[in-house]
Design an enzyme around this catalytic site. Structure first.
Site, short mmCIF file in Angstrom:
data_model
loop_
_atom_site.label_atom_id
_atom_site.label_comp_id
_atom_site.label_asym_id
_atom_site.label_seq_id
_atom_site.Cartn_x
_atom_site.Cartn_y
_atom_site.Cartn_z
N ASP A 1 -21.84 -9.39 -18.25
CA ASP A 1 -21.76 -10.84 -18.23
C ASP A 1 -20.41 -11.33 -18.73
OD1 ASP A 1 -24.44 -11.50 -17.28
OD2 ASP A 1 -25.13 -10.69 -19.19
N ASP B 1 -18.65 -4.13 -20.05
CA ASP B 1 -19.67 -5.14 -20.23
C ASP B 1 -19.90 -5.81 -18.86
OD1 ASP B 1 -21.29 -7.16 -21.55
OD2 ASP B 1 -19.56 -8.49 -21.36
#
Length: 296
Positions: free
Chosen positions: A90, A88
């Site tokens: 963020d 991922d």
């Protein structure tokens, strides 16, 4: 015969060192063999038997270690090094939440941050929450994206994680519910082999408040994990996924090693492999890499 499990203990280098007394306590809890140093003062691994009835669970071990801000990960000894990394962006690779940062610049911070928090905790459907946040951007200048880009901070160990795994023939991908404007540049900066994200619609330099492509959400992240593994010619067991939000749960559950990294409560409640204090270097220690093998 070698022991089937390994307990990995990792300290946050910025806040302290791994206490020898805690290593002894953890070793006793898992009835483990002699601890092997992976990085002096930072990480060790303790070969141990499979957990049995009446023995401390990983949750108990983690709680004991958390008092010293130490992470504990119990991994299978066989097949530790993974051939695929899906991360991922963020709050995982980045310190930032890019959409929230954009919202702050545009004076929309509180409203958009509330939606983000609810979505990442699994309280709102990801796609609906994304559409709602993007709609609030309608009419704003796309040039503000560059300002967010200039303020991005990379989590400690991100480049080391990616480059070390690539040096050992792993395929690496940045797969985000954020925007391709950022995933493209972050992937290039860190060295990911590929990147995927949501695409903002822009007309004449102005954000339209819509997406230019279908939503990349939780199930799409899982699909990307499976696709990359198939292209790499390996099974799910040979994959590593890491993330912090509820939209990462499908890929974290499916990966051979799914690590909740400084994750939201909903994710920590469901994923046993957790890094709550240490840096992204912990993902390499979990795979058995000593710091001497890291590629900066």
């Amino acid at each position: 015969m070698s022991l089937p499990y390994v307990l990995v203990l990792v300290a946050d280098r910025a806040s302290g060192v791994l206490p020898p007394a805690l290593i002894d306590i953890a070793r006793g809890m898992v009835q483990g063999d002699t601890a092997v140093t992976l990085s002096p003062g930072e990480a060790v691994e303790i070969p141990c038997p499979a957990p049995g009835p009446g023995q401390p669970t990983i949750e108990t071990i983690r709680a004991v270690c958390a008092r010293e801000r130490i992470d504990a990960l119990l991994v299978k000894a066989r097949g530790r090094r993974k051939a695929v990394l899906v991360a991922d962006m963020d709050s995982t690779i980045l310190v930032n939440e890019t959409l929230d940062d954009l919202a702050d610049l545009l004076g929309l911070g509180p409203e958009i941050r509330a939606i983000t928090e609810a979505s990442m905790n699994g309280e709102l459907d990801f796609a609906a929450a994304l559409h709602a946040r993007v709609a609030l951007l309608e009419g704003k200048p796309a040039s503000r994206l560059e300002e967010v880009l200039n303020g991005l901070a990379i989590h400690d160990g991100a480049e080391t994680l990616v480059h070390t795994m690539k040096a050992h023939n792993a395929r690496t991908a940045l797969v985000s519910g954020g925007f391709t404007f950022f995933t493209r540049r972050v992937a290039e900066r860190i060295g990911f082999d590929e990147h995927h994200g949501n695409e903002l619609a822009v007309r004449n330099g102005i954000l339209t408040g819509q997406l230019a492509a279908p939503v990349l959400g939780p199930e799409t992240k899982l699909v990307q994990l499976e696709r990359i593994a198939a292209e790499r010619g390996v099974k799910r067991a040979a994959t590593l996924a890491t993330g912090d939000g509820a939209n990462d749960l499908p890929m974290l559950r499916a990966a051979g090693l799914g690590i909740a990294y400084h994750a939201k409560p909903r994710v920590r409640a469901e994923i046993a492999m957790q890094v709550n204090f240490a840096t992204l270097r912990a993902h390499l220690f979990a795979q058995g890499y000593p710091a001497s093998a890291f590629v900066a």
